[in-house]
Design a protein around this motif. Structure first.
Motif, short mmCIF file in Angstrom:
data_model
loop_
_atom_site.label_atom_id
_atom_site.label_comp_id
_atom_site.label_asym_id
_atom_site.label_seq_id
_atom_site.Cartn_x
_atom_site.Cartn_y
_atom_site.Cartn_z
N ILE A 1 40.81 34.28 25.76
CA ILE A 1 41.29 35.07 24.63
C ILE A 1 40.32 36.21 24.35
O ILE A 1 39.10 36.04 24.36
N ASN A 2 40.89 37.38 24.13
CA ASN A 2 40.09 38.56 23.80
C ASN A 2 40.81 39.35 22.71
O ASN A 2 42.05 39.35 22.63
N VAL A 3 40.01 40.00 21.89
CA VAL A 3 40.57 40.82 20.82
C VAL A 3 40.04 42.24 20.96
O VAL A 3 38.97 42.48 21.52
N GLY A 4 40.83 43.19 20.45
CA GLY A 4 40.42 44.58 20.47
C GLY A 4 39.48 44.90 19.33
O GLY A 4 39.04 44.01 18.59
N ASP A 5 39.16 46.18 19.17
CA ASP A 5 38.27 46.60 18.09
C ASP A 5 38.96 46.42 16.74
O ASP A 5 40.18 46.52 16.61
N LYS A 6 38.17 46.17 15.74
CA LYS A 6 38.71 45.95 14.40
C LYS A 6 39.31 47.25 13.86
O LYS A 6 38.76 48.33 14.02
N ASP A 7 40.45 47.11 13.21
CA ASP A 7 41.14 48.25 12.61
C ASP A 7 40.48 48.55 11.27
O ASP A 7 40.57 47.76 10.33
N GLY A 8 39.84 49.70 11.19
CA GLY A 8 39.14 50.05 9.96
C GLY A 8 40.05 50.48 8.84
O GLY A 8 39.61 50.59 7.69
N ASN A 9 41.33 50.68 9.15
CA ASN A 9 42.27 51.12 8.12
C ASN A 9 43.03 49.98 7.46
O ASN A 9 43.91 50.21 6.66
N THR A 10 42.70 48.74 7.83
CA THR A 10 43.40 47.59 7.25
C THR A 10 42.46 46.80 6.36
O THR A 10 41.23 46.87 6.48
N ASP A 11 43.06 46.06 5.44
CA ASP A 11 42.31 45.21 4.53
C ASP A 11 42.71 43.76 4.80
O ASP A 11 43.62 43.22 4.18
N PRO A 12 42.03 43.10 5.76
CA PRO A 12 42.45 41.76 6.17
C PRO A 12 42.21 40.70 5.10
O PRO A 12 41.37 40.88 4.21
N GLU A 13 42.95 39.59 5.21
CA GLU A 13 42.80 38.50 4.25
C GLU A 13 41.52 37.71 4.51
O GLU A 13 40.95 37.12 3.60
N TYR A 14 41.09 37.66 5.77
CA TYR A 14 39.86 36.94 6.14
C TYR A 14 38.86 37.93 6.73
O TYR A 14 39.20 38.71 7.62
N ILE A 15 37.65 37.91 6.22
CA ILE A 15 36.58 38.75 6.77
C ILE A 15 35.89 37.93 7.86
O ILE A 15 34.99 37.13 7.60
N VAL A 16 36.37 38.09 9.08
CA VAL A 16 35.89 37.29 10.21
C VAL A 16 35.50 38.21 11.36
O VAL A 16 36.34 38.99 11.82
N PRO A 17 34.26 38.15 11.83
CA PRO A 17 33.89 38.91 13.04
C PRO A 17 34.45 38.20 14.27
O PRO A 17 33.79 37.39 14.92
N MET A 18 35.71 38.48 14.56
CA MET A 18 36.44 37.74 15.60
C MET A 18 35.76 37.81 16.96
O MET A 18 35.69 36.82 17.68
N LYS A 19 35.29 38.99 17.33
CA LYS A 19 34.68 39.12 18.65
C LYS A 19 33.51 38.17 18.82
O LYS A 19 33.37 37.48 19.83
N VAL A 20 32.67 38.13 17.79
CA VAL A 20 31.49 37.26 17.86
C VAL A 20 31.91 35.80 17.83
O VAL A 20 31.43 34.97 18.62
N GLY A 21 32.81 35.47 16.91
CA GLY A 21 33.23 34.08 16.78
C GLY A 21 33.84 33.55 18.06
O GLY A 21 33.52 32.45 18.52
N LEU A 22 34.74 34.33 18.67
CA LEU A 22 35.37 33.89 19.91
C LEU A 22 34.36 33.82 21.04
O LEU A 22 34.40 32.89 21.87
N TYR A 23 33.46 34.79 21.07
CA TYR A 23 32.44 34.78 22.12
C TYR A 23 31.59 33.52 22.06
O TYR A 23 31.30 32.88 23.08
N ILE A 24 31.21 33.13 20.84
CA ILE A 24 30.35 31.96 20.69
C ILE A 24 31.11 30.68 20.98
O ILE A 24 30.56 29.73 21.56
N LEU A 25 32.40 30.65 20.61
CA LEU A 25 33.19 29.43 20.81
C LEU A 25 33.49 29.18 22.28
O LEU A 25 33.67 28.03 22.70
N LYS A 26 33.55 30.24 23.10
CA LYS A 26 33.90 30.06 24.50
C LYS A 26 32.80 29.32 25.25
O LYS A 26 31.61 29.53 25.03
N ASP A 27 33.24 28.43 26.16
CA ASP A 27 32.26 27.78 27.01
C ASP A 27 32.07 28.62 28.27
O ASP A 27 32.60 29.73 28.39
N LYS A 28 31.33 28.08 29.23
CA LYS A 28 31.02 28.86 30.43
C LYS A 28 32.25 29.17 31.27
O LYS A 28 32.23 30.07 32.11
#
Length: 753
Positions: free
Chosen positions: A507-534
């Protein structure tokens, strides 16, 4: 002798006169009825010819018509009517009619509200009858007797017809109707039903213990035909009915659907072959069997989108309303296509469709004595075979910032021995875009849906299609990835316990959309990167418990919230990857990192301590192990408090230089300055005299310049470490409006390139 001849001549003349009178009477009656029709019924009538054959006792009427009030449009008409009576059968106490023939019957009934095109005729008869008070009283008395008789309908129906006719039996044979046309129009709703060129063939009707056999064939002008075959015994009241309906165009019901649904158009075909057997005295106990089907259904919604069904077929082994016993051989559904839309106001297209049906019903007046409710009989229902195939559902959700559209195809449902009261098993499968699949196994009783077991398995689900939700809730669009989901659910009395396993790959995500106001403030790229195993996989379990009927309970919300919490947890602890990038994954979530991602500083210091340098250098070690990582060291402090402290430090420094007669200072001097007490009388006097000389804005500029100098110094040191480049490490100061941190520190933010 002459007298005898005269008597014979007179008798012959009388016979001729009687025959002539009999032959002339129909014409006289016909002329009278036609001439006085408006007086008799308020309408013009037409009778071309009336004929009576005394030898065969046959009455024939040709070209008959009753006109509408305009005097020219036919209301009821026929080409020919013939009836033949056998008077000789009266000797054997039988009323016998050997033939009733009707050709070209035409009638057109129109309705507008509670008024019909024959209401004026009824009104005339009503006025004529009410003109005579005596007749009215007699009518009332007869109605009362009729009401008493109807109170025991079963008893009335069980009367022997020969007894009711004082020992006479009735036999009517050879009843036939050819080329009939009946038109019914509801002018208020704009509907029209036309039975075209239909025929009726009844070999005989017996008011005795013989079976009456009736056959009716009808053809609808808008498409379809109906055949009805009835066998009925007047004495026993037993009957058998076969109904054959072929390709009835359901569009005829369109005007009436407006009271139930909002729609643009509707079409389809109805077919049936049903057998009904029972007794008139116990209609609800009748047994129904046969088949019914609807084909080529298309319901066009007001939006222009359509719900379509190629075929629905039902095979009925037995249906008995009185016993609440329904045994269905099969239910086959094929080729369903439907659209489900969720709008921003929370309503769906189904809500819009059935809005007329959901209107509150008119309040009925309260009954004086409420009827005692009879105890309902338990429902006995079983479907031997359930099959749904080739079904497609398209879902559109307008609630996210970017609408979500998804198509589920090849939906199939299979079940056998589906019993209303005992648990049964139903299997469901479906296909998702790009090769995804879903399988569901449900076990439970239809009478208690609050208790069941269900297992669902989803494989190879392409996550990029769900990017609108990711963008809405987190601000990040999903660019790739597949997911597998398995869920085992046990529910008892609406209390559910669910075990869920989520397995995500690549799973990969693109860059965060700076023009939106999301319901959750989550650094998705970092979170997914850390959750992934080798192996680039993420796997975790989500247990769910709760009561499904609780308004606050949401199965999907619990799973989504769990995923978000997991991402937030790992993203807020980014330095767990340090020294362990290759081995990290979901199993490491929950590690207590303490203050490992913070570097405490003195906002008034111009350099770093050895400990601070060592900690920063340790943080960037992960960059040498994975080139995707990025680190940003963000300096933060409380600007207001720092200005106050800096002002005090400058006053003490100038006081120290003045009292110690020094122009340059070393580290020992700096320690001595820090040791000066705020309560020292000499320092307090100096500060009181010189405090006004220090401008606050100037002090702020100097503090920010010191912060920038620290950033440059730290960056210079970090860039000398292995794996650090100008792109993957930055050192910045938080925006001026955010300089409110209680503790002065560098906070490390990790991102993925």
């Amino acid at each position: 002798m002459k007298k005898r001849y005269i008597a014979l001549i007179v008798l012959a003349v009388l016979i001729v006169l009687v025959i002539a009178a009999i032959n002339a009477a129909p014409g006289i009656v016909k002329n009278y009825i036609v001439d006085h029709s408006e007086e008799l019924i308020g309408r013009k009538m037409k009778i071309e010819n009336v004929d009576f054959s005394p030898l065969s006792f046959t009455v024939t009427v040709d070209d008959f018509a009753i006109y509408e009030t305009d005097g020219t449009t036919p209301f009821v008409a026929f080409e020919k009517f013939r009836i033949n009576i056998n008077p000789t059968h009266l000797i054997h106490k039988e009323i016998s009619v050997s033939e009733i023939y009707l050709k070209g019957l035409y009638t057109r009934v129109t309705q507008k509200g509670d008024q019909f095109n024959f209401s004026d005729i009824l009104d005339k008869f009503s006025a004529d009858s009410s003109a005579n008070a005596l007749d009215a009283k007699e009518t009332s008395a007869k109605a009362a007797k009729s009401a008493e008789a109807s109170s025991d309908s079963a008893q009335a129906l069980n009367l022997d017809p020969t007894e009711a006719l004082y020992g006479f039996s009735v036999a009517i044979e050879n009843i036939s109707l050819e080329k009939g046309n009946i038109i019914y129009e509801d002018l208020k709703v704009g509907s029209k039903i036309h039975l075209q060129d239909f025929s009726v063939a009844i070999p005989a009707v017996y008011f005795s213990n013989k079976n009456t056999d009736i056959g009716v064939n009808l053809k609808f002008a808008n498409g379809g035909d109906l055949g009805v075959h009835v066998q009925f015994n007047m004495k026993t009241q037993d009957f058998g009915v076969n109904v054959t309906l072929n390709k009835l165009a359901l569009a005829v019901a369109k005007p009436y659907l407006k009271d139930f649904i909002n729609y643009k158009d509707f079409e389809g075909l109805l077919g049936a072959n049903l057998n009904v057997a029972g007794n008139v005295n116990h209609i609800l106990s009748s047994n129904i069997s046969g088949t019914a089907a609807i084909d080529e259904i298309k319901l066009t919604e007001t939006s222009g989108k359509a719900i379509g069904i190629s075929h629905i077929g039902v095979g009925i082994n037995k249906a008995n309303l009185d016993a609440m016993d329904f045994r269905i051989d099969s239910v086959i559904v094929d080729g369903v296509s439907a659209n489900i839309e969720l709008f921003k106001d929370g309503k769906t297209n189904i809500d819009v469709l059935i809005e007329p049906l959901m209107k509150p019903a008119k309040e009925e007046p309260a009954q004086k004595e409420p009827k005692k409710e009879e105890e309902s009989k338990p429902l006995k229902a079983i479907v031997n075979k359930l099959q749904v195939a080739n079904t497609t559902v398209t879902a559109t959700d307008h609630t996210p910032k970017q609408p979500f559209n998804y198509k589920v195809s090849s939906i199939a449902v299979n079940g056998e021995n589906i019993n209303f009261n005992t648990p049964c098993t139903i299997n469901v499968s479906a296909a998702f875009p790009e090769g995804g699949t879903m399988k569901l196994k449900y076990k439970g009783a239809l009478s208690d849906i609050g208790t069941m077991n269900a297992y669902i398995s989803v494989k190879n689900l392409a996550l990029k299609h769900f990017s609108p939700y990711s963008h809405h809730f987190t601000g990040y669009p999903i660019s790739s990835g597949t997911m597998a989901f398995a869920s085992e659910n046990a529910m008892n009395n609406w209390n559910i316990e669910s075990k869920n396993t989520i397995d995500i790959y690549n799973i990969n995500v693109g860059d965060k959309d700076g023009n939106t106001d999301p319901e959750y403030i989550v650094p998705m790229k970092v979170g997914l990167y850390i959750l992934k195993d080798k192996d680039d996989k993420i796997q975790f379990d989500v247990p769910v418990k709760g009561n499904v009927k609780d308004p606050e309970f949401s199965y999907v919300k619990i799973v989504w919230q769990t995923v978000m919490n997991l991402l937030i947890k790992v993203a807020l602890s980014p330095l767990k990857v340090v020294g362990n990038v290759a081995a990290t994954g979901a199993g490491a979530v929950g590690l207590d990192l303490g203050k490992n991602d913070e570097i405490l500083i003195d906002p008034l210091a111009t350099s770093f301590t050895s400990e601070q340098y060592a900690k920063a250098q340790k943080m960037v070690e992960a960059l040498a192990k994975d080139k995707k990582l990025k680190m940003n060291f963000v300096q933060n402090f409380n600007l207001k408090k720092t200005v106050d402290a800096y002002k005090t430090l400058k006053l003490k420094t100038e006081f120290y230089k003045a009292t110690q007669n020094k122009t340059t200072l070393n580290e020992l001097d700096e320690k001595a300055i820090q040791a000066i007490s705020d309560k020292d009388s000499a320092y307090a006097a100096y500060a009181s005299e010189h405090a006004k000389e220090l401008d606050r804005k100037t002090l702020e500029k100097e503090i920010l310049a010191m912060a920038d100098a620290r950033n440059q110094e730290l960056l210079k040191v970090l860039q000398q470490q292995t794996g650090v480049t100008k792109k993957n490490v930055t050192v910045t100061t938080a925006p001026r409006g955010s300089l409110t941190q209680k503790k002065a520190m560098y906070k490390v933010q990790i991102d993925v390139q």
